[in-house]
Design an enzyme around this catalytic site. Sequence first.
Site, PDB file in Angstrom:
ATOM      1  N   ARG A  39       1.013  -1.315  -0.157  1.00 16.64           N
ATOM      2  CA  ARG A  39      -0.029   0.114  -0.002  1.00 16.64           C
ATOM      3  C   ARG A  39       0.852   1.335  -0.012  1.00 16.64           C
ATOM      4  NH1 ARG A  39      -5.001  -2.086   3.708  1.00 16.64           N
ATOM      5  NH2 ARG A  39      -6.284  -2.868   2.021  1.00 16.64           N
ATOM      6  N   LYS A 200     -20.721 -14.972   0.690  1.00 18.01           N
ATOM      7  CA  LYS A 200     -22.227 -14.773   0.842  1.00 18.01           C
ATOM      8  C   LYS A 200     -22.775 -13.946  -0.211  1.00 18.01           C
ATOM      9  CE  LYS A 200     -22.952 -13.756   5.886  1.00 18.01           C
ATOM     10  NZ  LYS A 200     -22.951 -12.647   6.512  1.00 18.01           N
ATOM     11  N   GLY A 353     -10.961  -7.771  -1.237  1.00 18.59           N
ATOM     12  CA  GLY A 353      -9.461  -7.929  -0.321  1.00 18.59           C
ATOM     13  C   GLY A 353      -9.048  -9.550  -0.794  1.00 18.59           C
ATOM     14  N   GLY A 376     -13.418  -2.620  -0.171  1.00 22.35           N
ATOM     15  CA  GLY A 376     -14.804  -2.143   0.003  1.00 22.35           C
ATOM     16  C   GLY A 376     -15.086  -1.079  -1.134  1.00 22.35           C
TER      17      GLY A 376
END
Length: 396
Positions: A39, A200, A353, A376
């Site tokens: 990052r 999910k 991620g 996200g």
Amino acid sequence: MNYKKKTIRDVDLKGKKVLMRCDFNVPTNDEGVITDDSRIRKTLPTIQAVLDQGAAVILCSHKGRPKNGYEEKFSLKVVQARLQELLGVPVDLASDIIGPEAQEKAKALQPGQVLLLENVRFLKGETKNDMDIARAYADLAEVFVNDAFGSCHRAHSSTVGVASYLPAYSGLLVKKELDVMGKALSDPNRPLVLIMGGSKVSDKIGVIDHMLTLADDIIIGGGMSYTFTAAKGGKIGTSLCENESFEYCRELLKKAEEKGVRIHLPVDAVCGDHFAADAEPVVYADGEIPDNMMGMDIGPKTAEAYAEVIRNAGTVIWNGPMGVFEFPAFAEGTKAVAKAMAESEAVTIIGGGDSAAAVEQFGYADKMTHVSTGGGASLEFFAGEELPGVAALLDA
Ligand code: ADP
Ligand code: MG
């Protein structure tokens, strides 16, 4: 969403003080050592470009989720040290973020010099987009640059509020994210293939719904696929299942057919009798999983079929692993999809991620067109939502 934003290339920064929001939310181990500095590395070109323009740079970021002010384990001291090594210039740290120390250090900062503010989330109001905090950030500088794509889906003082008080530009990393992913949605090379996986269905409904209006093919794998199988009346044993999403799955299959979007579902599954790395992998046909077995990966026939769709794609967007890739015996499906994407001529984009971690782990990250730095944020982008941190930047 308008993703065509002014960048640091569109402004003269010579002699200016630039406040730059970065994503230095790097993972650290129990000893506080950074275990993956990518990052930091990904935002270096922006920092360097701003310095090269003759500006002074004030960097800020969050790290983790501190709840009660200063906590050593969330300190950016480790980032300061790593940044110094990577940039090859001294990086000063202002421990009070927007307090007197920061104000003094920012005031004294000269072109070519770098100051890092401590973790912005040590400030209580940061995540509530407190405007007094935003004003205090703005008082440190003359220009705001956002290069923290992974935080753009959050309206915080350091991503949104501060842009009310300073001219706000995108950094090069944010620009790349917006360019590649924006084109994939607005003007993709076709066929446009969306690969959805992960645990999910309910986590990904926004993305599936939006992509149903854009994609040519939607591939479903991972834990979420068993809910589709069960919704169609198949036997899934002890596999992950969300009964409350059955209706959604059936509706989706119907809508896709109406729209002419091809939905690809697994034809076989690699199963184990318990959720652990040492479970013995056994392959069953989709919908024929015995009562005591759990689907933990797509099977070999499914993997081959999915690879074929990927080979013929113009653009592939991937979010969510095809199985429990953390267990080597159940990683083959995820690996096969990653390999097919790596070898494909298509524009290949990884969002999410865990998917990014999988691609990294298999050594295919360099072979993708783009691995998004925002888990996200990329999900919200593909769901067609406006990212507040992007909306706050000046339009091109
Ligand atoms: P991403 O972070 O890329 O968006 P998710 O967070 O949605 O992906 O899902 C990743 C997780 O889903 C992984 O930890 C993986 O182990 C889990 N997973 C994938 N397939 C299965 C499965 N069949 N059963 C249980 N968990 C699964
Ligand atoms: Mg995840």
